[in-house]
Scaffold this motif. Structure first.
Motif, PDB file in Angstrom:
ATOM      1  N   PHE A  18       0.829  -1.206   0.000  1.00 36.93           N
ATOM      2  CA  PHE A  18       0.000   0.000   0.000  1.00 36.93           C
ATOM      3  C   PHE A  18       0.863   1.254   0.000  1.00 36.93           C
ATOM      4  CE2 PHE A  18      -1.521   3.401   2.838  1.00 36.93           C
ATOM      5  CZ  PHE A  18      -2.397   3.996   1.955  1.00 36.93           C
ATOM      6  N   LYS A  19       1.873   1.280   0.870  1.00 37.34           N
ATOM      7  CA  LYS A  19       2.734   2.459   0.954  1.00 37.34           C
ATOM      8  C   LYS A  19       3.412   2.741  -0.382  1.00 37.34           C
ATOM      9  CE  LYS A  19       3.965   2.375   5.846  1.00 37.34           C
ATOM     10  NZ  LYS A  19       5.117   2.234   6.758  1.00 37.34           N
ATOM     11  N   GLU A  20       3.855   1.721  -1.051  1.00 37.14           N
ATOM     12  CA  GLU A  20       4.483   1.906  -2.369  1.00 37.14           C
ATOM     13  C   GLU A  20       3.506   2.561  -3.339  1.00 37.14           C
ATOM     14  OE1 GLU A  20       6.311  -1.572  -4.072  1.00 37.14           O
ATOM     15  OE2 GLU A  20       7.274  -2.075  -2.168  1.00 37.14           O
ATOM     16  N   ILE A  21       2.282   2.051  -3.369  1.00 35.28           N
ATOM     17  CA  ILE A  21       1.264   2.620  -4.261  1.00 35.28           C
ATOM     18  C   ILE A  21       0.981   4.074  -3.888  1.00 35.28           C
ATOM     19  CG2 ILE A  21      -1.164   2.481  -4.980  1.00 35.28           C
ATOM     20  CD1 ILE A  21      -0.869  -0.610  -4.449  1.00 35.28           C
ATOM     21  N   PHE A  22       0.819   4.335  -2.602  1.00 36.78           N
ATOM     22  CA  PHE A  22       0.515   5.700  -2.165  1.00 36.78           C
ATOM     23  C   PHE A  22       1.641   6.651  -2.537  1.00 36.78           C
ATOM     24  CE2 PHE A  22       0.798   9.257   0.730  1.00 36.78           C
ATOM     25  CZ  PHE A  22      -0.469   9.803   0.607  1.00 36.78           C
ATOM     26  N   TYR A  23       2.874   6.300  -2.209  1.00 38.88           N
ATOM     27  CA  TYR A  23       3.982   7.223  -2.446  1.00 38.88           C
ATOM     28  C   TYR A  23       4.275   7.409  -3.938  1.00 38.88           C
ATOM     29  CZ  TYR A  23       4.535   7.420   2.562  1.00 38.88           C
ATOM     30  OH  TYR A  23       4.300   7.617   3.898  1.00 38.88           O
ATOM     31  N   GLU A  24       3.922   6.418  -4.756  1.00 33.90           N
ATOM     32  CA  GLU A  24       4.042   6.585  -6.208  1.00 33.90           C
ATOM     33  C   GLU A  24       2.962   7.530  -6.745  1.00 33.90           C
ATOM     34  OE1 GLU A  24       3.776   2.701  -7.942  1.00 33.90           O
ATOM     35  OE2 GLU A  24       5.730   2.087  -7.189  1.00 33.90           O
ATOM     36  N   SER A  25       1.807   7.552  -6.127  1.00 35.61           N
ATOM     37  CA  SER A  25       0.657   8.324  -6.617  1.00 35.61           C
ATOM     38  C   SER A  25       0.521   9.698  -5.992  1.00 35.61           C
ATOM     39  CB  SER A  25      -0.634   7.552  -6.340  1.00 35.61           C
ATOM     40  OG  SER A  25      -0.591   6.288  -6.944  1.00 35.61           O
ATOM     41  N   GLN A  26       1.133   9.938  -4.847  1.00 35.81           N
ATOM     42  CA  GLN A  26       0.847  11.159  -4.083  1.00 35.81           C
ATOM     43  C   GLN A  26       1.148  12.446  -4.847  1.00 35.81           C
ATOM     44  OE1 GLN A  26       3.087  11.680  -0.464  1.00 35.81           O
ATOM     45  NE2 GLN A  26       5.011  11.092  -1.439  1.00 35.81           N
ATOM     46  N   LEU A  28       0.997  12.971  -8.060  1.00 33.39           N
ATOM     47  CA  LEU A  28      -0.043  13.150  -9.074  1.00 33.39           C
ATOM     48  C   LEU A  28      -1.353  13.604  -8.445  1.00 33.39           C
ATOM     49  CD1 LEU A  28       0.660   9.985 -11.242  1.00 33.39           C
ATOM     50  CD2 LEU A  28       1.224  12.362 -11.795  1.00 33.39           C
ATOM     51  N   ILE A  29      -1.682  13.025  -7.299  1.00 31.09           N
ATOM     52  CA  ILE A  29      -2.919  13.413  -6.611  1.00 31.09           C
ATOM     53  C   ILE A  29      -2.815  14.866  -6.138  1.00 31.09           C
ATOM     54  CG2 ILE A  29      -4.434  12.972  -4.640  1.00 31.09           C
ATOM     55  CD1 ILE A  29      -3.466   9.976  -4.865  1.00 31.09           C
ATOM     56  N   ARG A  30      -1.674  15.215  -5.534  1.00 32.53           N
ATOM     57  CA  ARG A  30      -1.487  16.587  -5.052  1.00 32.53           C
ATOM     58  C   ARG A  30      -1.533  17.601  -6.192  1.00 32.53           C
ATOM     59  NH1 ARG A  30       3.113  14.794  -0.848  1.00 32.53           N
ATOM     60  NH2 ARG A  30       1.759  14.516   0.960  1.00 32.53           N
ATOM     61  N   ALA A  31      -1.123  17.173  -7.381  1.00 28.88           N
ATOM     62  CA  ALA A  31      -1.118  18.075  -8.545  1.00 28.88           C
ATOM     63  C   ALA A  31      -2.471  18.119  -9.252  1.00 28.88           C
ATOM     64  CB  ALA A  31      -0.035  17.630  -9.533  1.00 28.88           C
ATOM     65  N   PHE A  32      -3.404  17.261  -8.840  1.00 30.82           N
ATOM     66  CA  PHE A  32      -4.708  17.214  -9.479  1.00 30.82           C
ATOM     67  C   PHE A  32      -5.438  18.530  -9.247  1.00 30.82           C
ATOM     68  CE2 PHE A  32      -8.925  15.810 -10.574  1.00 30.82           C
ATOM     69  CZ  PHE A  32      -8.700  14.836 -11.524  1.00 30.82           C
ATOM     70  N   ASP A  33      -6.077  19.036 -10.280  1.00 29.40           N
ATOM     71  CA  ASP A  33      -6.785  20.312 -10.195  1.00 29.40           C
ATOM     72  C   ASP A  33      -7.798  20.294  -9.059  1.00 29.40           C
ATOM     73  OD1 ASP A  33      -7.364  22.926 -11.087  1.00 29.40           O
ATOM     74  OD2 ASP A  33      -9.126  22.189 -12.161  1.00 29.40           O
ATOM     75  N   GLY A  34      -7.664  21.232  -8.137  1.00 22.68           N
ATOM     76  CA  GLY A  34      -8.592  21.342  -7.011  1.00 22.68           C
ATOM     77  C   GLY A  34      -8.072  20.756  -5.724  1.00 22.68           C
ATOM     78  N   CYS A  35      -6.996  19.951  -5.784  1.00 30.05           N
ATOM     79  CA  CYS A  35      -6.426  19.383  -4.562  1.00 30.05           C
ATOM     80  C   CYS A  35      -5.554  20.429  -3.884  1.00 30.05           C
ATOM     81  CB  CYS A  35      -5.608  18.131  -4.861  1.00 30.05           C
ATOM     82  SG  CYS A  35      -4.956  17.349  -3.360  1.00 30.05           S
TER      83      CYS A  35
END
Length: 97
Positions: A18-26, A28-35
């Motif tokens: 899970f941590k690997e998935i989260f840290y790979e995605s974070q 992109l999520i933080r850069a998502f419009d509105g985040c």
């Protein structure tokens, strides 16, 4: 502003995955419009429980993210790692004075 809290409980052997998935995605999520902000928190008494706390400009931004390929792809990898169903809350500030 909307605050989204998601509680996730994992099987002990799935925490590192899970941590690997989260840290790979974070990023992109933080850069998502509105985040506005995204954090990963861990329960202090149960190492298998994690929370994501994200802040969004508005409900529309959150829903756009939840309908996105980024969310669906990430969630499809994370969901099989759970030991129980995730719980989620969307919160807004109380405007009453």
């Amino acid at each position: 502003m909307i605050t989204r809290i998601v509680k996730m409980t994992f099987l002990p052997g799935n925490i590192e995955g899970f941590k690997e998935i989260f840290y790979e995605s974070q990023k992109l999520i933080r850069a998502f419009d509105g985040c506005i902000r995204l954090e990963l928190m861990k329960d202090i008494s149960n190492e298998c429980i994690f929370f994501t706390i994200s802040h969004w400009e508005n409900e529309e931004s959150l829903n756009t993210y939840r309908d996105s390929y980024l969310f669906k792809n990430t969630w499809s990898k994370v969901k099989p790692l759970f030991s129980e169903r995730a719980l989620a809350w969307s919160l807004s500030p109380d405007q009453q004075k």
